[in-house]
Design a protein around this motif. Structure first.
Motif, PDB file in Angstrom:
ATOM      1  N   LEU A 167     -29.565 -18.728  42.272  1.00 27.01           N
ATOM      2  CA  LEU A 167     -28.173 -18.841  42.713  1.00 27.01           C
ATOM      3  C   LEU A 167     -27.981 -18.318  44.136  1.00 27.01           C
ATOM      4  N   ALA A 168     -28.624 -17.207  44.472  1.00 27.72           N
ATOM      5  CA  ALA A 168     -28.429 -16.591  45.796  1.00 27.72           C
ATOM      6  C   ALA A 168     -28.758 -17.552  46.935  1.00 27.72           C
ATOM      7  N   ALA A 169     -29.695 -18.464  46.714  1.00 29.02           N
ATOM      8  CA  ALA A 169     -30.088 -19.410  47.767  1.00 29.02           C
ATOM      9  C   ALA A 169     -28.971 -20.388  48.123  1.00 29.02           C
ATOM     10  N   HIS A 170     -27.973 -20.503  47.261  1.00 27.92           N
ATOM     11  CA  HIS A 170     -26.872 -21.443  47.474  1.00 27.92           C
ATOM     12  C   HIS A 170     -25.650 -20.794  48.110  1.00 27.92           C
ATOM     13  N   LEU A 171     -25.711 -19.482  48.358  1.00 29.20           N
ATOM     14  CA  LEU A 171     -24.513 -18.763  48.771  1.00 29.20           C
ATOM     15  C   LEU A 171     -24.768 -17.825  49.941  1.00 29.20           C
ATOM     16  N   LYS A 172     -23.689 -17.474  50.618  1.00 30.20           N
ATOM     17  CA  LYS A 172     -23.708 -16.406  51.610  1.00 30.20           C
ATOM     18  C   LYS A 172     -22.469 -15.546  51.365  1.00 30.20           C
ATOM     19  N   THR A 173     -22.513 -14.322  51.840  1.00 33.98           N
ATOM     20  CA  THR A 173     -21.383 -13.416  51.655  1.00 33.98           C
ATOM     21  C   THR A 173     -20.102 -14.070  52.163  1.00 33.98           C
ATOM     22  N   GLY A 174     -19.059 -13.975  51.345  1.00 35.61           N
ATOM     23  CA  GLY A 174     -17.762 -14.568  51.679  1.00 35.61           C
ATOM     24  C   GLY A 174     -17.511 -15.894  50.999  1.00 35.61           C
ATOM     25  N   ASP A 175     -18.570 -16.556  50.517  1.00 32.17           N
ATOM     26  CA  ASP A 175     -18.386 -17.790  49.749  1.00 32.17           C
ATOM     27  C   ASP A 175     -17.717 -17.458  48.423  1.00 32.17           C
ATOM     28  N   THR A 176     -17.318 -18.497  47.713  1.00 35.87           N
ATOM     29  CA  THR A 176     -16.718 -18.291  46.399  1.00 35.87           C
ATOM     30  C   THR A 176     -17.492 -19.066  45.334  1.00 35.87           C
ATOM     31  N   ILE A 177     -17.422 -18.524  44.128  1.00 37.01           N
ATOM     32  CA  ILE A 177     -17.946 -19.205  42.959  1.00 37.01           C
ATOM     33  C   ILE A 177     -16.795 -19.318  41.964  1.00 37.01           C
ATOM     34  N   THR A 178     -16.920 -20.263  41.062  1.00 35.34           N
ATOM     35  CA  THR A 178     -15.948 -20.404  39.991  1.00 35.34           C
ATOM     36  C   THR A 178     -16.667 -20.174  38.680  1.00 35.34           C
ATOM     37  N   VAL A 179     -16.066 -19.372  37.828  1.00 39.04           N
ATOM     38  CA  VAL A 179     -16.615 -19.118  36.503  1.00 39.04           C
ATOM     39  C   VAL A 179     -15.671 -19.750  35.495  1.00 39.04           C
ATOM     40  N   GLU A 180     -16.238 -20.645  34.707  1.00 33.14           N
ATOM     41  CA  GLU A 180     -15.468 -21.309  33.661  1.00 33.14           C
ATOM     42  C   GLU A 180     -16.292 -21.253  32.385  1.00 33.14           C
ATOM     43  N   GLY A 181     -15.818 -20.446  31.436  1.00 31.78           N
ATOM     44  CA  GLY A 181     -16.574 -20.280  30.196  1.00 31.78           C
ATOM     45  C   GLY A 181     -17.937 -19.679  30.484  1.00 31.78           C
ATOM     46  N   ASP A 182     -18.984 -20.362  30.056  1.00 27.47           N
ATOM     47  CA  ASP A 182     -20.355 -19.886  30.246  1.00 27.47           C
ATOM     48  C   ASP A 182     -21.067 -20.614  31.378  1.00 27.47           C
ATOM     49  N   THR A 183     -20.304 -21.009  32.399  1.00 28.39           N
ATOM     50  CA  THR A 183     -20.883 -21.742  33.524  1.00 28.39           C
ATOM     51  C   THR A 183     -20.339 -21.204  34.838  1.00 28.39           C
ATOM     52  N   ILE A 184     -21.234 -21.086  35.808  1.00 29.88           N
ATOM     53  CA  ILE A 184     -20.852 -20.725  37.170  1.00 29.88           C
ATOM     54  C   ILE A 184     -20.974 -21.987  38.009  1.00 29.88           C
ATOM     55  N   TYR A 185     -19.952 -22.257  38.808  1.00 32.47           N
ATOM     56  CA  TYR A 185     -19.958 -23.422  39.688  1.00 32.47           C
ATOM     57  C   TYR A 185     -19.981 -22.972  41.143  1.00 32.47           C
ATOM     58  N   VAL A 186     -20.877 -23.584  41.904  1.00 34.49           N
ATOM     59  CA  VAL A 186     -20.899 -23.458  43.350  1.00 34.49           C
ATOM     60  C   VAL A 186     -20.621 -24.866  43.832  1.00 34.49           C
ATOM     61  N   GLY A 187     -19.377 -25.095  44.256  1.00 31.94           N
ATOM     62  CA  GLY A 187     -18.973 -26.465  44.533  1.00 31.94           C
ATOM     63  C   GLY A 187     -19.064 -27.262  43.238  1.00 31.94           C
ATOM     64  N   ALA A 188     -19.756 -28.394  43.284  1.00 28.08           N
ATOM     65  CA  ALA A 188     -19.920 -29.232  42.092  1.00 28.08           C
ATOM     66  C   ALA A 188     -21.168 -28.879  41.282  1.00 28.08           C
ATOM     67  N   GLU A 189     -22.004 -27.984  41.818  1.00 24.56           N
ATOM     68  CA  GLU A 189     -23.242 -27.630  41.120  1.00 24.56           C
ATOM     69  C   GLU A 189     -22.974 -26.567  40.048  1.00 24.56           C
ATOM     70  N   ALA A 190     -23.494 -26.826  38.832  1.00 21.99           N
ATOM     71  CA  ALA A 190     -23.259 -25.947  37.692  1.00 21.99           C
ATOM     72  C   ALA A 190     -24.506 -25.135  37.351  1.00 21.99           C
ATOM     73  N   PHE A 191     -24.292 -23.856  37.053  1.00 23.18           N
ATOM     74  CA  PHE A 191     -25.358 -22.940  36.651  1.00 23.18           C
ATOM     75  C   PHE A 191     -24.947 -22.285  35.337  1.00 23.18           C
ATOM     76  N   PRO A 192     -25.680 -22.533  34.250  1.00 27.43           N
ATOM     77  CA  PRO A 192     -25.306 -21.930  32.966  1.00 27.43           C
ATOM     78  C   PRO A 192     -25.562 -20.417  32.957  1.00 27.43           C
ATOM     79  N   ILE A 193     -24.608 -19.675  32.394  1.00 27.42           N
ATOM     80  CA  ILE A 193     -24.749 -18.230  32.232  1.00 27.42           C
ATOM     81  C   ILE A 193     -25.500 -17.986  30.932  1.00 27.42           C
TER      82      ILE A 193
END
Length: 172
Positions: A108-134
């Motif tokens: 996940l860290a490779a997709h982000l830099k400090t100040g970016d945002t992620i969205t958490v919905e249920g058991d999934t983290i979204y970076v833009g349209a890309e989904a990462f299961p928790i």
């Protein structure tokens, strides 16, 4: 669905960098401890952290000593979740005990830099349209996190507010 600002850090960030050891026995109040969170790694963190912020890190986050201030300094800064490639086992458990959700999520860290945002919905983290299961946590660990930590969960349990059939095991 919640959106969180992220603070991104690298590999092998130890507890002495998260909370300087020189303050371990001299600072007691949450506001004093919070003021020194990450000061040796990121001097801007303590002044700018906000409730709901998330740490995203590389491998071996929280290595070093087992002092709980490495977690409480971040919790009292508003951090509710720490996502890392991997954690020190003691740090991972300290997160649970303090009610900070530790998430092992390689890449996940490779997709982000400090100040970016992620969205958490249920058991999934979204970076833009890309989904990462928790990864799923056990019911006993989930109960501790949902209560805000081990002590609050036990307080609720002793008052009868938590399912007494949930057994706390050495998970983490």
């Amino acid at each position: 669905m919640t959106t969180h600002r992220v603070w991104v850090y690298g590999d092998n960030v130890n507890t002495d960098v998260i909370f300087p050891g020189k303050y371990t026995y001299t600072l007691q109040k949450p506001e004093e401890i919070r003021a020194h969170a990450l000061e040796d790694l990121d001097p801007t963190f303590a002044a700018h952290a906000q409730p709901g912020d998330v740490i995203v890190a590389g491998a071996n986050w929280g290595c070093g000593s087992s002092r709980e201030q490495g977690v409480t300094s971040l919790k009292w800064s508003g951090v509710s979740m720490i996502i890392a490639e991997s954690f020190s086992g003691l740090y991972f458990r300290n997160c649970i005990n303090q009610g900070v959700h530790p998430v092992v999520l390689p890449g996940l860290a490779a997709h982000l830099k400090t100040g970016d945002t992620i969205t958490v919905e249920g058991d999934t983290i979204y970076v833009g349209a890309e989904a990462f299961p928790i990864p799923t946590l056990s019911p006993s660990v989930r109960a501790i996190l949902d209560a805000g930590g081990l002590v609050p969960m036990l307080q609720m349990r002793f008052k009868g507010a938590v399912d007494p059939n949930l057994v706390i095991k050495g998970e983490g």
